[in-house]
Design a protein around this motif. Structure first.
Motif, short mmCIF file in Angstrom:
data_model
loop_
_atom_site.label_atom_id
_atom_site.label_comp_id
_atom_site.label_asym_id
_atom_site.label_seq_id
_atom_site.Cartn_x
_atom_site.Cartn_y
_atom_site.Cartn_z
N GLN A 141 -7.84 -55.43 -46.70
CA GLN A 141 -7.36 -56.44 -45.75
C GLN A 141 -8.49 -56.90 -44.84
OE1 GLN A 141 -3.40 -55.48 -43.97
NE2 GLN A 141 -3.66 -53.53 -45.06
N LEU A 142 -8.53 -58.20 -44.58
CA LEU A 142 -9.54 -58.79 -43.72
C LEU A 142 -8.95 -59.02 -42.33
CD1 LEU A 142 -12.39 -59.97 -43.46
CD2 LEU A 142 -11.46 -62.18 -44.21
N LEU A 143 -9.30 -58.14 -41.40
CA LEU A 143 -8.78 -58.24 -40.03
C LEU A 143 -9.94 -58.23 -39.05
CD1 LEU A 143 -5.81 -55.69 -40.04
CD2 LEU A 143 -5.71 -58.16 -40.38
N ASP A 144 -9.73 -58.84 -37.89
CA ASP A 144 -10.75 -58.79 -36.84
C ASP A 144 -10.63 -57.47 -36.08
OD1 ASP A 144 -12.87 -59.51 -35.24
OD2 ASP A 144 -12.07 -61.48 -34.74
N THR A 164 -23.55 -50.01 -38.57
CA THR A 164 -22.37 -49.21 -38.28
C THR A 164 -21.60 -49.76 -37.08
OG1 THR A 164 -23.43 -47.21 -39.13
CG2 THR A 164 -21.54 -46.89 -37.66
N VAL A 165 -22.33 -50.09 -36.02
CA VAL A 165 -21.70 -50.52 -34.77
C VAL A 165 -21.92 -52.02 -34.57
CG1 VAL A 165 -21.44 -50.08 -32.31
CG2 VAL A 165 -22.23 -48.25 -33.83
N SER A 166 -21.03 -52.80 -35.11
CA SER A 166 -21.04 -54.26 -34.94
C SER A 166 -19.72 -54.80 -35.44
CB SER A 166 -22.20 -54.91 -35.73
OG SER A 166 -22.03 -54.72 -37.12
N ARG A 167 -19.41 -55.99 -35.03
CA ARG A 167 -18.16 -56.63 -35.47
C ARG A 167 -18.13 -56.76 -36.98
NH1 ARG A 167 -16.99 -62.23 -36.16
NH2 ARG A 167 -14.74 -62.69 -36.02
N ARG A 168 -19.24 -57.24 -37.57
CA ARG A 168 -19.28 -57.45 -39.02
C ARG A 168 -19.13 -56.13 -39.77
NH1 ARG A 168 -24.35 -55.84 -40.54
NH2 ARG A 168 -25.99 -55.97 -38.94
N ALA A 169 -19.74 -55.05 -39.27
CA ALA A 169 -19.68 -53.76 -39.95
C ALA A 169 -18.26 -53.18 -39.91
CB ALA A 169 -20.66 -52.77 -39.33
N ILE A 170 -17.61 -53.29 -38.76
CA ILE A 170 -16.25 -52.76 -38.63
C ILE A 170 -15.29 -53.52 -39.55
CG2 ILE A 170 -14.29 -52.49 -37.05
CD1 ILE A 170 -16.37 -52.06 -34.81
N ILE A 171 -15.40 -54.85 -39.53
CA ILE A 171 -14.53 -55.67 -40.38
C ILE A 171 -14.76 -55.35 -41.86
CG2 ILE A 171 -14.08 -58.04 -41.14
CD1 ILE A 171 -14.66 -58.91 -38.23
#
Length: 309
Positions: free
Chosen positions: A208-211, A192-199
């Motif tokens: 849409q693929l956004l950072d 849930t809480v990580s860059r990969r999960a948010i993206i």
């Protein structure tokens, strides 16, 4: 703590090299101490690919060190995320979303062989612990006896400190003091809480693929999907941390890492997941030195082993 002035070593001449290896970059600096105050110079930052080959990762880290033009025989402190065998200098990354190619690699040996100026020593320190020590000694957590440090970058890092000492076991902290081992709604917290999960979740909802930085910008602009996603993500972090804060009883939780660039969105969302005396306590604080705290803290750990702190 940082400066763009030319580096002038203090009278005792002791200068350390420091590296902070993050999920998407490595930061390096030369650090000295003048009357116990850190002097940080020659800061450099190099991008790396967390899913890159071992050669890419090792050469990138070594080139960052080389760019500092440190002398041969210099002692180096290297802040690295877990899981990592710090004593042996061996990476243990496997299925954690980054650095899988380094699994089982002896970073001490490999980096020593690649660095142009042969290091006197390479000491590895957990990056979240180094960050917290740096902020406790010379940053936002200065003066606090019991402090928790949280780093938010590619994942969640954490450290617990009491009376200047890291607490990594016992009933008051999560296993190994690691928030990334916690769960939320029956799943690993970093699902849930990580860059990969948010993206990934933003892409699922919008196509849409956004950072994360771009998703945060859309949240500030009023986009409901982005707002709901970030609110839910960081409320989950607060909920996962809440029972451990109540046990450990810190007077401050200092937060660092690349995601704190969106502190205006993170702080209220994390706070909304806290209960009891922390629900409206203002216990959260953004790092005072987000770019250099881990570098300074890692060097301070080396100095402690040398009995200079």
């Amino acid at each position: 703590m940082t400066s763009d002035k030319p580096f002038r070593p203090p009278a005792d001449g002791v200068v350390y090299g420091a590296l902070d290896v993050g999920g998407t970059h490595v930061t390096g600096a030369l650090i000295a101490f003048d009357q116990r105050q850190p002097v940080v110079r020659s800061v450099t930052r190099v991008s790396l690919q967390p899913d890159g080959t071992a050669e890419h990762l090792l050469s990138t880290i070594a080139s960052c060190a080389d760019s500092l033009a440190g002398r041969s025989g210099m002692d180096w402190a290297v802040a690295v995320p877990g899981p990592f065998d710090h004593e042996r200098g061996v990476a243990q990354y496997r299925s954690v979303g980054k650095f899988d190619a380094l699994y089982g690699v002896d970073l001490r040996g490999e980096l020593s062989a690649r660095m142009q100026a042969r290091p006197g020593s390479l000491t590895f320190v957990n990056d979240a612990e180094a960050f917290l020590i740096g902020e406790w000694s010379h940053g936002a957590a200065s003066g606090h006896v019991r402090v928790v440090g949280i780093t938010l970058g590619t994942g969640v890092g954490s450290a617990f400190l009491a009376d200047g000492t890291i607490v990594a076991d016992g009933p008051l902290v999560p296993p190994e003091g690691r928030a990334d081992l916690l769960q939320h709604d029956g799943r690993p917290l970093e699902d849930t809480v990580s860059r990969r999960a948010i993206i990934a979740r933003y892409r699922e909802r919008t196509g849409q693929l956004l950072d994360v930085r771009d998703i945060a910008a859309r949240a500030r602009g009023g986009e409901a999907v982005a707002q709901t996603l970030l609110d839910g993500t960081f409320r989950a972090l607060g909920q996962a941390l809440d029972p451990w804060l109540l046990r450990f009883a810190p007077t401050l939780v200092v937060v660092g890492g690349s995601m704190t660039g969106s502190w205006d969105l993170l702080e209220p969302a994390i706070s909304s997941g806290l209960t009891g005396r922390y629900a409206a306590s203002g216990v959260l604080a953004r790092a005072a030195h987000p770019d250099s705290a881990a570098l300074v803290g890692a060097v301070q750990q080396v100095r402690r082993t040398e009995r200079l702190e």
